[in-house]
Scaffold this motif. Structure first.
Motif, PDB file in Angstrom:
ATOM      1  N   ALA A 204       1.163 -11.574 -10.474  1.00  0.00           N
ATOM      2  CA  ALA A 204       0.213 -11.510 -11.591  1.00  0.00           C
ATOM      3  C   ALA A 204      -1.158 -11.047 -11.113  1.00  0.00           C
ATOM      4  O   ALA A 204      -1.495  -9.876 -11.278  1.00  0.00           O
ATOM      5  N   SER A 205      -1.941 -11.900 -10.526  1.00  0.00           N
ATOM      6  CA  SER A 205      -3.291 -11.518 -10.111  1.00  0.00           C
ATOM      7  C   SER A 205      -3.309 -10.700  -8.821  1.00  0.00           C
ATOM      8  O   SER A 205      -4.324 -10.087  -8.491  1.00  0.00           O
ATOM      9  N   VAL A 206      -2.177 -10.694  -8.109  1.00  0.00           N
ATOM     10  CA  VAL A 206      -2.049  -9.906  -6.877  1.00  0.00           C
ATOM     11  C   VAL A 206      -0.688  -9.219  -6.896  1.00  0.00           C
ATOM     12  O   VAL A 206       0.330  -9.863  -7.112  1.00  0.00           O
ATOM     13  N   ILE A 207      -0.704  -7.918  -6.674  1.00  0.00           N
ATOM     14  CA  ILE A 207       0.541  -7.164  -6.534  1.00  0.00           C
ATOM     15  C   ILE A 207       0.635  -6.701  -5.085  1.00  0.00           C
ATOM     16  O   ILE A 207      -0.297  -6.095  -4.548  1.00  0.00           O
ATOM     17  N   VAL A 208       1.766  -7.023  -4.457  1.00  0.00           N
ATOM     18  CA  VAL A 208       1.994  -6.705  -3.050  1.00  0.00           C
ATOM     19  C   VAL A 208       2.893  -5.481  -2.968  1.00  0.00           C
ATOM     20  O   VAL A 208       3.946  -5.426  -3.604  1.00  0.00           O
ATOM     21  N   HIS A 209       2.467  -4.504  -2.180  1.00  0.00           N
ATOM     22  CA  HIS A 209       3.244  -3.285  -1.925  1.00  0.00           C
ATOM     23  C   HIS A 209       3.604  -3.275  -0.442  1.00  0.00           C
ATOM     24  O   HIS A 209       2.714  -3.210   0.406  1.00  0.00           O
ATOM     25  N   LEU A 210       4.893  -3.341  -0.145  1.00  0.00           N
ATOM     26  CA  LEU A 210       5.378  -3.301   1.232  1.00  0.00           C
ATOM     27  C   LEU A 210       6.144  -1.998   1.425  1.00  0.00           C
ATOM     28  O   LEU A 210       7.143  -1.755   0.749  1.00  0.00           O
ATOM     29  N   PHE A 211       5.669  -1.182   2.346  1.00  0.00           N
ATOM     30  CA  PHE A 211       6.181   0.170   2.500  1.00  0.00           C
ATOM     31  C   PHE A 211       6.855   0.419   3.843  1.00  0.00           C
ATOM     32  O   PHE A 211       6.407  -0.090   4.875  1.00  0.00           O
ATOM     33  N   HIS A 212       7.865   1.272   3.808  1.00  0.00           N
ATOM     34  CA  HIS A 212       8.346   1.974   4.994  1.00  0.00           C
ATOM     35  C   HIS A 212       7.277   3.037   5.259  1.00  0.00           C
ATOM     36  O   HIS A 212       6.693   3.586   4.311  1.00  0.00           O
ATOM     37  N   PRO A 213       6.969   3.376   6.510  1.00  0.00           N
ATOM     38  CA  PRO A 213       5.887   4.325   6.781  1.00  0.00           C
ATOM     39  C   PRO A 213       5.994   5.665   6.038  1.00  0.00           C
ATOM     40  O   PRO A 213       4.991   6.197   5.575  1.00  0.00           O
TER      41      PRO A 213
END
Length: 123
Positions: free
Chosen positions: A85-94
């Motif tokens: 909600a107040s924070v969206i986390v994006h975890l990426f492969h390079p």
């Protein structure tokens, strides 16, 4: 207890840092969009590393009673999104991080929140 969006973003960044995520970036985007207050963006060195980062964030926050509203991309683990909600986390492969370059889209030059990794503190 995590009481505010800034505290949640910092907690997530710390969890990612402790798990050796690469290039952790926090952007305050509440003035640019109504969907969230912060983006926390990080990379893992492989799809397995990205998945491990996802599990670590999910596990550590659930221990504190904080659960995502939804997540996406877990199956392929090339770009995982966790919506708190107040924070969206994006975890990426390079490769995906370089291709999509969401920092370029959301960074207005004033909204990068300082975060110093444990590694950088030791220097």
């Amino acid at each position: 207890m995590i009481n505010n969006p800034n505290q949640l973003a910092m907690e997530i960044a710390t969890i990612l840092d402790n798990k050796k995520a690469d290039n952790i970036t926090i952007l305050k985007v509440d003035h640019l969009t109504s969907i969230t207050d912060y983006f926390v963006i990080a990379s893992g060195r492989s799809a397995q590393a990205v998945h491990t980062l996802y599990e670590e964030v999910s596990d550590r926050l659930s221990e504190k009673g904080v659960y995502p509203r939804r997540n996406d991309g877990v199956r392929d683990s090339r770009w995982i999104v966790l919506d708190y909600a107040s924070v969206i986390v994006h975890l990426f492969h390079p490769e995906e991080r370089q291709f999509y370059n969401i920092e370029r889209l959301w960074n207005d030059g004033t909204n990068v929140v300082p975060f110093v990794s444990v590694e950088d503190q030791d220097k």
